[in-house]
Design an enzyme around this catalytic site. Structure first.
Site, PDB file in Angstrom:
ATOM      1  N   GLY A  74       2.439  -2.709   4.178  1.00  0.00           N
ATOM      2  CA  GLY A  74       3.287  -3.859   4.429  1.00  0.00           C
ATOM      3  C   GLY A  74       2.507  -5.116   4.723  1.00  0.00           C
ATOM      4  O   GLY A  74       1.319  -5.229   4.390  1.00  0.00           O
ATOM      5  N   CYS A 114       0.821  -1.195   0.000  1.00  0.00           N
ATOM      6  CA  CYS A 114       0.000   0.000   0.000  1.00  0.00           C
ATOM      7  C   CYS A 114       0.858   1.248   0.000  1.00  0.00           C
ATOM      8  O   CYS A 114       2.082   1.190   0.086  1.00  0.00           O
ATOM      9  CB  CYS A 114      -0.922   0.006   1.228  1.00  0.00           C
ATOM     10  SG  CYS A 114      -1.934  -1.477   1.385  1.00  0.00           S
TER      11      CYS A 114
END
Length: 631
Positions: A76, A2
């Site tokens: 992550g 992201c």
């Protein structure tokens, strides 16, 4: 994977404009094309772009905790989230999703900043606590995921996963930092202690910031470090078995995904080891991909094909032209800051190929740093033996004189290029390793600089922060300190930056199992003769993988992705090399001596010297400054 962004007013909780946050996040839409969101509160705003990997239908962000007290944006993966979820649930936590994001929130509420050592994964995240009015910013142990920070003139702190997220904010200053230019010319990238823009910082790997309204901006706090100060005791066979256990655990933990998953396969030891262990674990054929080149000297696909056949993978390969030089501006756009690792180009190409069939790809990055796999490690280890035999008062003048007399034989076979080795032997162990890492030595950089830049730099030299880092390393030997420097300095600044930007540019999540912190902590305690033996780096790993991989894969010379920039600057990019010296962008900075750059270009084009890496650095600096509009 992201992209995250946010604004936090330290002194006065001013309103945050959601549209401004949305622009910051949308500048990184490639990091998260599957969705986005914005949340604002008094004096704070968080924004998110999502690439769905786990709990695809759920876990939207920004995400609120079950009691609504805390808000999270997260970039992550947490690989042990299921184990943590079970522990937290047993302690009374309530969960409404099946992903790892909500686990981070519950872990923060249960343990505070002590949750960080419990997280196994790669991450950069922000958590705002509405009751405490605090903002936590945290980055993973090795710096796999980036986080840029910038105090702004309105009293807020802006943060984003990439510099382009900050650049979307109108209050960000666009003034170049001359110290970053010195760092970049030395290393080929802007290391994590610096940014190309004055006022912009990077949260260091393994650190967090805890911000409070009404309090000054604090210094980052280290929550993890690796130590080489201890040594394992025991038989080599037992340590080999333990290493293999860590390798298996690291690979299996990174195979959790709700989307198609595969691996990069170059045919080298590291990627082949990852694929071998994936095949051992997986019931289905592992999806692998590799990039070949139309120049035989650069092509490794035969080795990748051999490994793919051996493990029955679903293998895809593609041959690209070695003359792939027309993407210089594309690379500059990916990295924002100047970045001169030419292997970024083929890395981007293999990420493009992988993205055609998978959303997550495992890589082999990290083993060289953890287990002393680079050629420079072997050289440094051997040089340190000689340093111990000859005292500095004798060694310095002797090898210093020989190094100054020996010609810089770029054209010669490697064994005859002794100038750098002689200069290194004249230096201390740590300085010798810094010189081995540097692309352009101090003398070469100083010869390029204008009087104006020399005055701006003063006494600062790029080697200083690295020497300070090595001096305080928890280590017992020169090899220990060299590997510590690689893990703390070179890995986040070069390798992990390269993989993050090139994979995220195509919305691909890259995972690095060989950087599992338990594997690293185990490897850091190995005796030196189990890291380097008989002229071989990664010795114990190669022994452990003998049961999986054939000798030609395990013991062939390391190559890696090679880009033929030397040939480019003597052929299709020759005129480009000549125009670097007269670039309007570089000329406006006043940093360099144009006549010196012109002479370097002509010497390279004529074949009298190999200045390709320096010319590539200057070209990427020129293109980056042009895009950033800061000069």
């Amino acid at each position: 994977m992201c992209g995250i962004a946010g604004l936090y007013h330290l002194a006065t909780p001013k309103p945050v404009d959601p549209a401004r946050l949305e622009r910051m996040a949308d500048a990184m839409v490639h990091r998260g094309p599957d969705g986005g969101g914005v949340w604002t509160g008094p004096g704070v705003g968080l924004a998110h772009r999502r690439l769905s990997i786990i709990d695809v239908a759920g876990s939207p962000q920004p995400m609120a905790s079950s009691d609504g007290r805390c808000i999270l944006v997260f970039n992550g993966e947490i690989y042990n989230f299921r184990e943590l979820r079970a522990e937290l649930k047993a302690a009374g936590a309530t969960f409404h999703t099946d992903g790892d994001s909500e686990v981070i929130l519950a872990a923060w509420q249960k343990w505070g900043v002590d949750c960080l050592p419990r997280l196994s994964g790669m991450f950069a995240f922000a958590i705002y606590d509405l009751a405490a009015r605090t903002l936590l910013l945290a980055r993973d142990r090795l710096g796999v995921k980036p986080l840029f920070l910038a105090p702004l003139s309105d009293g807020s702190l802006a943060f984003a996963s990439e510099l382009k997220g900050l650049l979307a904010h109108p209050l960000l200053r666009r003034e170049a930092d001359p110290l970053a230019v010195e760092d970049y010319l030395a290393w080929g990238y802007v290391p994590d202690h610096r940014s190309i823009l004055k006022g912009v910082e990077k949260l260091p790997a393994g650190h967090y910031l805890l911000l409070r309204h009404g309090a000054p901006l604090p210094c980052p706090v280290r929550w993890w470090d690796i130590s080489f100060a201890e040594r394992h005791r025991g038989k080599a066979a037992d340590l080999e078995a333990e290493l293999l256990h860590h390798l298996r655990e690291a690979v299996s933990s990174r195979m959790v995904a709700d989307v198609p998953l595969g691996a990069f396969l170059s045919g080298g030891v590291d990627s082949s080891s990852v694929v071998a262990l994936m095949a051992e674990i997986s019931a289905d054929p592992v999806r692998t991909c590799s990039i070949g080149f139309d120049a035989a000297a650069l092509d490794e696909t035969s080795y990748a094909d051999e490994v793919a056949r051996r493990f029955g993978t679903d293998h895809r390969s593609r041959t690209v032209s070695a003359d792939d030089f027309d993407h210089v501006d594309t690379l500059a756009a990916m990295f924002d800051e100047p970045f001169a690792d030419a292997s970024a180009l083929p890395t981007w190409r293999v990420c493009q190929l992988a993205r055609e069939s998978v959303t997550v790809a495992l890589s082999g990055d990290g083993a060289d740093e953890a287990l002393a796999g680079y050629r420079r490690h072997r050289f440094h280890h051997a040089e340190d033996r000689l340093r111990r035999l000859l005292p500095q008062p004798l060694r310095g003048p002797l090898f210093g004189a020989l190094g100054s007399l020996y010609p810089k034989a770029d054209w010669a076979p490697r064994p005859l290029r002794a100038k750098s080795t002689l200069i290194s032997l004249a230096s201390s162990s740590d300085l010798g390793y810094c010189q081995a890492l540097a692309i352009v030595p101090e003398s070469g950089r100083q010869a390029l600089y204008s009087p104006q830049l020399k005055a701006q730099l003063g006494d600062y030299r790029a080697e200083q922060p690295l020497l300070e880092l090595m001096a305080r390393a928890p280590a017992r030997s020169g090899l220990d300190r060299a590997q510590y420097a690689d893990l703390a300095f070179w890995l986040p600044g070069d390798i992990l930056t390269k993989v993050d930007r090139t994979s995220m540019a195509v919305s691909l999540e890259a995972r690095e199992p060989l950087l599992d912190h338990r594997l690293l902590e185990f490897s850091a305690r190995l005796p030196e003769n189990l890291r380097i033996r008989q002229g071989q780096g990664k010795w114990l790993m190669k022994q452990a993988m003998r049961r999986y991989l054939p000798e030609p894969i395990l013991f062939r010379p390391k190559q890696g992705f090679v880009t033929p920039i030397a040939q480019w600057f003597r052929g299709p990019l020759a005129e480009t090399a000549r125009t670097i010296a007269t670039s309007a962008t570089l000329a406006r900075t006043g940093w360099f001596d144009p006549s010196r750059i012109g002479a370097l270009a002509e010497a390279h084009i004529s074949g009298r010297a190999d200045n390709s890496r320096l010319l590539w650095q200057l070209l990427m600096l020129d293109r980056s400054l042009t895009r950033l509009k800061i000069a």
